[in-house]
Motif scaffolding. Structure first.
Motif, mmCIF file in Angstrom:
data_model
loop_
_atom_site.group_PDB
_atom_site.id
_atom_site.type_symbol
_atom_site.label_atom_id
_atom_site.label_comp_id
_atom_site.label_asym_id
_atom_site.label_seq_id
_atom_site.Cartn_x
_atom_site.Cartn_y
_atom_site.Cartn_z
ATOM 1 N N ILE A 73 50.226 29.606 -26.687
ATOM 2 C CA ILE A 73 50.553 30.729 -27.569
ATOM 3 C C ILE A 73 51.132 31.891 -26.772
ATOM 4 N N ARG A 74 50.541 32.172 -25.620
ATOM 5 C CA ARG A 74 51.059 33.248 -24.765
ATOM 6 C C ARG A 74 52.497 32.962 -24.347
ATOM 7 N N ASP A 75 52.784 31.734 -24.002
ATOM 8 C CA ASP A 75 54.138 31.366 -23.583
ATOM 9 C C ASP A 75 55.146 31.530 -24.710
ATOM 10 N N GLN A 76 54.685 31.391 -25.959
ATOM 11 C CA GLN A 76 55.576 31.450 -27.115
ATOM 12 C C GLN A 76 55.656 32.842 -27.740
ATOM 13 N N SER A 77 54.894 33.812 -27.199
ATOM 14 C CA SER A 77 54.776 35.121 -27.854
ATOM 15 C C SER A 77 55.350 36.243 -26.991
ATOM 16 N N LYS A 78 56.230 37.035 -27.598
ATOM 17 C CA LYS A 78 56.758 38.208 -26.905
ATOM 18 C C LYS A 78 55.666 39.256 -26.712
ATOM 19 N N VAL A 79 54.886 39.513 -27.762
ATOM 20 C CA VAL A 79 53.756 40.445 -27.719
ATOM 21 C C VAL A 79 52.531 39.717 -28.249
ATOM 22 N N LEU A 80 51.430 39.791 -27.509
ATOM 23 C CA LEU A 80 50.181 39.160 -27.944
ATOM 24 C C LEU A 80 49.113 40.228 -28.123
ATOM 25 N N VAL A 81 48.542 40.279 -29.325
ATOM 26 C CA VAL A 81 47.525 41.275 -29.675
ATOM 27 C C VAL A 81 46.240 40.543 -30.044
ATOM 28 N N THR A 82 45.151 40.841 -29.369
ATOM 29 C CA THR A 82 43.861 40.269 -29.750
ATOM 30 C C THR A 82 43.188 41.189 -30.756
ATOM 31 N N ILE A 83 42.564 40.593 -31.777
ATOM 32 C CA ILE A 83 41.935 41.375 -32.838
ATOM 33 C C ILE A 83 40.479 40.960 -33.004
ATOM 34 N N GLY A 84 39.587 41.935 -32.960
ATOM 35 C CA GLY A 84 38.175 41.688 -33.211
ATOM 36 C C GLY A 84 37.356 41.435 -31.963
ATOM 37 N N ALA A 85 36.039 41.550 -32.114
ATOM 38 C CA ALA A 85 35.119 41.441 -30.986
ATOM 39 C C ALA A 85 35.154 40.069 -30.324
ATOM 40 N N CYS A 86 35.382 39.018 -31.107
ATOM 41 C CA CYS A 86 35.421 37.672 -30.507
ATOM 42 C C CYS A 86 36.602 37.547 -29.557
ATOM 43 N N ALA A 87 37.770 37.997 -30.003
ATOM 44 C CA ALA A 87 38.976 37.856 -29.191
ATOM 45 C C ALA A 87 39.029 38.850 -28.040
ATOM 46 N N THR A 88 38.385 40.020 -28.203
ATOM 47 C CA THR A 88 38.453 41.046 -27.158
ATOM 48 C C THR A 88 37.268 41.032 -26.212
ATOM 49 N N ALA A 89 36.141 40.396 -26.636
ATOM 50 C CA ALA A 89 34.929 40.454 -25.804
ATOM 51 C C ALA A 89 34.139 39.151 -25.745
ATOM 52 N N GLY A 90 34.577 38.116 -26.456
ATOM 53 C CA GLY A 90 33.815 36.872 -26.474
ATOM 54 C C GLY A 90 32.887 36.743 -27.664
ATOM 55 N N GLY A 91 32.671 37.857 -28.401
ATOM 56 C CA GLY A 91 31.893 37.817 -29.619
ATOM 57 C C GLY A 91 30.402 37.604 -29.409
ATOM 58 N N VAL A 92 29.686 37.524 -30.524
ATOM 59 C CA VAL A 92 28.246 37.303 -30.456
ATOM 60 C C VAL A 92 27.945 35.929 -29.857
ATOM 61 N N GLN A 93 28.912 35.006 -29.960
ATOM 62 C CA GLN A 93 28.712 33.677 -29.374
ATOM 63 C C GLN A 93 28.669 33.717 -27.850
ATOM 64 N N ALA A 94 29.037 34.852 -27.244
ATOM 65 C CA ALA A 94 28.929 34.997 -25.789
ATOM 66 C C ALA A 94 27.479 35.103 -25.328
ATOM 67 N N LEU A 95 26.529 35.117 -26.260
ATOM 68 C CA LEU A 95 25.123 35.014 -25.874
ATOM 69 C C LEU A 95 24.883 33.729 -25.071
ATOM 70 N N ARG A 96 25.716 32.717 -25.305
ATOM 71 C CA ARG A 96 25.606 31.471 -24.545
ATOM 72 C C ARG A 96 25.840 31.690 -23.053
ATOM 73 N N ASN A 97 26.574 32.759 -22.715
ATOM 74 C CA ASN A 97 26.902 33.023 -21.309
ATOM 75 C C ASN A 97 25.666 33.306 -20.473
ATOM 76 N N PHE A 98 24.557 33.643 -21.134
ATOM 77 C CA PHE A 98 23.339 34.025 -20.424
ATOM 78 C C PHE A 98 22.238 32.974 -20.566
ATOM 79 N N ALA A 99 22.619 31.773 -20.981
ATOM 80 C CA ALA A 99 21.639 30.697 -21.175
ATOM 81 C C ALA A 99 22.292 29.364 -20.821
ATOM 82 N N ASP A 100 21.607 28.277 -21.119
ATOM 83 C CA ASP A 100 22.078 26.934 -20.814
ATOM 84 C C ASP A 100 22.716 26.343 -22.065
#
Length: 251
Positions: free
Chosen positions: A72-99
């Motif tokens: 997608i980056r290769d195909q996009s002149k401008v790339l905009v991330t929207i929302g906490a998931c795209a900008t920070a990993g989201g609430v699902q990033a809780l997995r980053n601190f566990a197994d």
């Protein structure tokens, strides 16, 4: 030809894409100004790239996601991330601190079929991102202003102030000082219009940490109002858990 717009989904709840659909009248105006090439939430029609602007919702959680975001980056002149998931990993990033393997073994009957990464990360961890619209979900005004700015060739106006500043601008009484209510407003990026404090509730940090969050100064105030270390950890462990953890690690 009209500039082309593509909207992409990764690991997310689709809430930020729905914010775009909820624009209704403004979306009809936008559709007259751009060619909506890809937007699965709105249409099954898909037009190949390259794209002038790509909006990306959701975090990168699988090897396939890693490959797709690079394409997608290769195909996009401008790339905009929207929302906490795209900008920070989201609430699902809780997995980053566990197994993550342990999680998979509990959730799925056949975890050997699951092809996932050990972490949930924002798009910016994998490719260059031009602009980020934060929030869970994003603010429709910020989204429309960003799209309008890109259409006319100017830089989007994305606020750098905090939710505390928005409270002051609206004349909202500080719930942290006046009521002793835990509030992340002093360290959270603006954009919601101080929605929760205006209803006498503490800020949950939906828009992620501000540019220079003074978390080390806020935590003693939270503890002063009776929060334990575990309570403090939980109040930061929501929509932008990974980004807040990174900022806390710096202080």
């Amino acid at each position: 030809m009209s500039p082309s717009l593509a909207v992409w989904k990764f690991a997310s709840c689709d809430g930020c894409q729905l914010t775009l659909l909820d624009c209704e009248d403004e979306l009809l105006t936008l559709a007259d100004q751009v060619q909506i090439a890809t937007f699965a939430e709105a249409s099954s029609s898909m037009i190949g790239g390259p794209y002038d602007v790509s909006l990306v919702e959701g975090s990168i959680t699988t090897p396939h996601d890693e490959r797709r975001i690079r394409e997608i980056r290769d195909q996009s002149k401008v790339l905009v991330t929207i929302g906490a998931c795209a900008t920070a990993g989201g609430v699902q990033a809780l997995r980053n601190f566990a197994d993550v393997d342990e999680f998979a073994s509990v959730v799925y009957a056949r975890p050997d079929y699951i092809d996932t990464l050990a972490t949930s990360t924002p798009a910016a961890a994998h490719v260059k991102v031009d602009y980020q619209v934060q929030g869970c979900p994003i603010d429709r005004g910020q989204l429309l202003d960003t799209l309008a700015a890109l259409l006319i060739g100017r830089k989007p106006r994305l606020p750098a102030k905090t939710v505390c500043t928005e409270c002051k601008m609206r004349g909202v009484t500080c719930v942290l000082v006046a009521d002793g209510t835990p509030c992340l407003g002093p360290v959270t990026h603006a954009g919601c219009g101080a929605l929760c404090p205006s209803h006498r509730r503490g800020c949950y940090g939906c828009f992620g940490p501000a540019a220079t969050p003074q978390i080390g100064t806020l935590i003693p105030l939270l503890r002063r109002d009776g929060m334990s270390d575990g309570d403090v950890d939980r109040v930061f462990s929501t929509f932008n858990v990974a980004k807040f953890a990174a900022e806390r690690g710096k202080q």
